[in-house]
Design a protein around this motif. Structure first.
Motif, PDB file in Angstrom:
ATOM      1  N   ASP A 152       0.821  -1.212   0.000  1.00  0.00           N
ATOM      2  CA  ASP A 152       0.000   0.000   0.000  1.00  0.00           C
ATOM      3  C   ASP A 152       0.863   1.273   0.000  1.00  0.00           C
ATOM      4  O   ASP A 152       2.089   1.210  -0.001  1.00  0.00           O
ATOM      5  CB  ASP A 152      -0.972  -0.019   1.204  1.00  0.00           C
ATOM      6  N   ASP A 153       0.199   2.434  -0.020  1.00  0.00           N
ATOM      7  CA  ASP A 153       0.927   3.707  -0.107  1.00  0.00           C
ATOM      8  C   ASP A 153       1.808   3.936   1.121  1.00  0.00           C
ATOM      9  O   ASP A 153       2.897   4.509   1.029  1.00  0.00           O
ATOM     10  CB  ASP A 153      -0.056   4.881  -0.241  1.00  0.00           C
ATOM     11  N   ALA A 154       1.331   3.490   2.281  1.00  0.00           N
ATOM     12  CA  ALA A 154       2.125   3.666   3.503  1.00  0.00           C
ATOM     13  C   ALA A 154       3.445   2.892   3.382  1.00  0.00           C
ATOM     14  O   ALA A 154       4.511   3.383   3.767  1.00  0.00           O
ATOM     15  CB  ALA A 154       1.334   3.169   4.712  1.00  0.00           C
ATOM     16  N   ALA A 155       3.373   1.694   2.802  1.00  0.00           N
ATOM     17  CA  ALA A 155       4.593   0.884   2.654  1.00  0.00           C
ATOM     18  C   ALA A 155       5.562   1.545   1.686  1.00  0.00           C
ATOM     19  O   ALA A 155       6.779   1.465   1.852  1.00  0.00           O
ATOM     20  CB  ALA A 155       4.247  -0.522   2.184  1.00  0.00           C
TER      21      ALA A 155
ATOM     22  N   VAL B 211       9.975  -9.220   3.948  1.00  0.00           N
ATOM     23  CA  VAL B 211       9.023 -10.126   3.308  1.00  0.00           C
ATOM     24  C   VAL B 211       7.893  -9.299   2.696  1.00  0.00           C
ATOM     25  O   VAL B 211       7.322  -8.425   3.355  1.00  0.00           O
ATOM     26  CB  VAL B 211       8.461 -11.103   4.357  1.00  0.00           C
ATOM     27  N   GLU B 212       7.604  -9.564   1.427  1.00  0.00           N
ATOM     28  CA  GLU B 212       6.510  -8.857   0.755  1.00  0.00           C
ATOM     29  C   GLU B 212       5.176  -9.438   1.229  1.00  0.00           C
ATOM     30  O   GLU B 212       5.031 -10.653   1.318  1.00  0.00           O
ATOM     31  CB  GLU B 212       6.605  -9.066  -0.767  1.00  0.00           C
ATOM     32  N   ASP B 213       4.238  -8.560   1.510  1.00  0.00           N
ATOM     33  CA  ASP B 213       2.913  -9.020   1.953  1.00  0.00           C
ATOM     34  C   ASP B 213       1.844  -8.262   1.156  1.00  0.00           C
ATOM     35  O   ASP B 213       1.184  -7.361   1.676  1.00  0.00           O
ATOM     36  CB  ASP B 213       2.769  -8.753   3.457  1.00  0.00           C
ATOM     37  N   PRO B 214       1.702  -8.621  -0.137  1.00  0.00           N
ATOM     38  CA  PRO B 214       0.813  -7.830  -0.998  1.00  0.00           C
ATOM     39  C   PRO B 214      -0.639  -7.812  -0.535  1.00  0.00           C
ATOM     40  O   PRO B 214      -1.361  -6.863  -0.813  1.00  0.00           O
ATOM     41  CB  PRO B 214       0.946  -8.512  -2.374  1.00  0.00           C
ATOM     42  N   ALA B 215      -1.060  -8.836   0.199  1.00  0.00           N
ATOM     43  CA  ALA B 215      -2.460  -8.885   0.628  1.00  0.00           C
ATOM     44  C   ALA B 215      -2.676  -8.184   1.973  1.00  0.00           C
ATOM     45  O   ALA B 215      -3.809  -7.974   2.405  1.00  0.00           O
ATOM     46  CB  ALA B 215      -2.904 -10.353   0.738  1.00  0.00           C
ATOM     47  N   GLY B 216      -1.601  -7.799   2.624  1.00  0.00           N
ATOM     48  CA  GLY B 216      -1.727  -7.226   3.964  1.00  0.00           C
ATOM     49  C   GLY B 216      -1.829  -5.710   3.934  1.00  0.00           C
ATOM     50  O   GLY B 216      -1.859  -5.087   2.872  1.00  0.00           O
ATOM     51  N   ALA B 217      -1.920  -5.121   5.122  1.00  0.00           N
ATOM     52  CA  ALA B 217      -1.951  -3.664   5.244  1.00  0.00           C
ATOM     53  C   ALA B 217      -0.853  -3.248   6.212  1.00  0.00           C
ATOM     54  O   ALA B 217      -0.601  -3.925   7.211  1.00  0.00           O
ATOM     55  CB  ALA B 217      -3.308  -3.219   5.756  1.00  0.00           C
ATOM     56  N   THR B 218      -0.193  -2.140   5.912  1.00  0.00           N
ATOM     57  CA  THR B 218       0.881  -1.644   6.782  1.00  0.00           C
ATOM     58  C   THR B 218       0.353  -1.342   8.179  1.00  0.00           C
ATOM     59  O   THR B 218      -0.702  -0.711   8.316  1.00  0.00           O
ATOM     60  CB  THR B 218       1.464  -0.354   6.156  1.00  0.00           C
ATOM     61  N   PRO B 219       1.067  -1.762   9.215  1.00  0.00           N
ATOM     62  CA  PRO B 219       0.658  -1.375  10.571  1.00  0.00           C
ATOM     63  C   PRO B 219       0.779   0.147  10.723  1.00  0.00           C
ATOM     64  O   PRO B 219       1.750   0.738  10.238  1.00  0.00           O
ATOM     65  CB  PRO B 219       1.665  -2.075  11.491  1.00  0.00           C
ATOM     66  N   THR B 220      -0.205   0.746  11.338  1.00  0.00           N
ATOM     67  CA  THR B 220      -0.203   2.204  11.478  1.00  0.00           C
ATOM     68  C   THR B 220      -0.335   2.606  12.935  1.00  0.00           C
ATOM     69  O   THR B 220      -0.891   1.862  13.753  1.00  0.00           O
ATOM     70  CB  THR B 220      -1.371   2.832  10.693  1.00  0.00           C
TER      71      THR B 220
ATOM     72  N   SER C 103      -2.797  -3.005  13.762  1.00  0.00           N
ATOM     73  CA  SER C 103      -1.956  -3.856  12.900  1.00  0.00           C
ATOM     74  C   SER C 103      -2.658  -5.177  12.612  1.00  0.00           C
ATOM     75  O   SER C 103      -2.013  -6.195  12.406  1.00  0.00           O
ATOM     76  CB  SER C 103      -0.598  -4.105  13.560  1.00  0.00           C
ATOM     77  N   THR C 104      -3.996  -5.120  12.571  1.00  0.00           N
ATOM     78  CA  THR C 104      -4.735  -6.385  12.443  1.00  0.00           C
ATOM     79  C   THR C 104      -4.543  -7.060  11.089  1.00  0.00           C
ATOM     80  O   THR C 104      -4.704  -8.267  10.969  1.00  0.00           O
ATOM     81  CB  THR C 104      -6.244  -6.158  12.677  1.00  0.00           C
ATOM     82  N   ARG C 105      -4.228  -6.271  10.034  1.00  0.00           N
ATOM     83  CA  ARG C 105      -4.056  -6.906   8.722  1.00  0.00           C
ATOM     84  C   ARG C 105      -2.593  -6.939   8.293  1.00  0.00           C
ATOM     85  O   ARG C 105      -2.262  -7.060   7.121  1.00  0.00           O
ATOM     86  CB  ARG C 105      -4.923  -6.185   7.669  1.00  0.00           C
TER      87      ARG C 105
END
Ligand code: ADP
Length: 298
Positions: A68-71, A89-98, A116-118
């Motif tokens: 995502d943009d945050a990453a 490690v790439e995690d294309p399906a995940g979301a950056t912890p914020t 950081s649930t996702r």
């Protein structure tokens, strides 16, 4: 003492921080102007690398990065800071912890709201692909939902002939019972005040003396304790204390603990004693509290 090209690998979280600096702490349900707002790269392991790099220690970050943009912001900042992160490690399906962080500039307090649930954690299988040749030290940020994987990652280091002389350190920060399983893993075990209090210790000295019994043979326990400084106990029972070195004015305490740990590791990596390491930890972390952010530390 590590040779100059050997690196310190930090394993843990890379977080997107949205920081708001206020003159005081806002009241609920009000519309309050603030001093400044900015984005920053955070997360304990990521902060450890930021400080290690500035202290002249070659380091590498191993965490997960989403798509995502945050990453993208995090990757750019890691590159700008010269922190190798190719083996994240790439995690294309995940979301950056914020994290949304309010800094009260009048006293330096930081109030953190995080999500950081996702986000995924580095697994032992992924860590198995990290080549440990040329690696002097691996530091793990203890993650309560990744304890079993971390145990396996450390077991792999201990089994690996190429990693024979690798020093392992672990940080136990969050007050969660399952974190106790990380105590026997490190050659150096960093325990936060929060975890120590949760475990029933009322002082940093009591914490290092009590927890010494629970770490592996030969290991050192180190416990930073905010304005009081820090304490360490080596395996022979010697206890060292270092006083905090407060800045003229405390303006920002985000990452003080991460700075302390990185400064300790930097000293130990360079061959210094445990006592000198915690003194340096308090000096650099104290300087950090007197400035906004983690840049320009020495
Ligand atoms: P955390 O950021 O994890 O809450 P601590 O509060 O334990 O970490 O602080 C880590 C280290 O930072 C302490 O050991 C101390 O050296 C330094 N430190 C923290 N707060 C202050 C302060 N107000 N004045 C001087 N040094 C501080």
């Amino acid at each position: 003492m590590a040779s100059s090209e050997q690196r310190v690998v930090c394993v843990g979280l890379i977080c997107f921080d949205m920081i708001t600096v206020c003159d005081g702490f806002p009241l609920e349900d009000t519309d309050t102007p603030c001093r400044e707002q900015h984005w920053a790269r955070g997360g304990n392991a990521s902060n450890n690398c930021t400080v290690l790099r500035q202290l002249g220690v070659p380091c590498e970050l191993v965490g997960t990065l989403a798509a995502d943009d945050a990453a993208k912001f995090l990757r750019d900042d890691l590159s700008t800071c010269g922190i190798p992160h190719d083996r994240c490690v790439e995690d294309p399906a995940g979301a950056t912890p914020t994290a949304f962080i309010i800094i009260n500039a009048l006293n330096g307090s930081r109030t953190i709201l995080h999500e950081s649930t996702r986000a995924s954690e580095v697994t032992a299988a992924q860590f198995a692909d990290v080549d440990l040749r040329g690696c002097a030290w691996v530091h793990f940020e203890g993650r309560s939902r990744n304890v079993a994987e971390m145990r396996e990652m450390v077991a792999r280091i201990r089994r690996d002939d190429a990693a024979d002389s690798v020093v392992v350190s672990v940080e136990l920060e969050k007050p969660r019972r399952e974190m106790e399983q990380l105590l026997p893993l490190g050659d150096f075990v960093f325990v936060s005040k929060e975890f120590a209090v949760f475990s029933g210790y009322e002082s940093m000295r009591a914490a290092v003396e009590g927890l010494r019994e629970k770490v592996r043979g030969g290991a050192t326990v180190i416990c930073p304790w905010g304005e009081e400084g820090a304490c360490a106990s080596t395996s022979d029972g010697t206890v060292f204390t270092a006083a905090a070195e407060p800045p003229e004015k405390v303006v920002d305490t985000i990452g003080a603990g991460d700075t302390f740990i990185a400064a300790c590791i930097a000293q130990l990596y360079k061959g210094a004693s445990v006592e000198a390491a915690i003194q340096a930890g308090c000096r650099v972390a104290g300087a950090k509290c007197g400035q906004m952010g983690l840049k320009d530390l020495k």
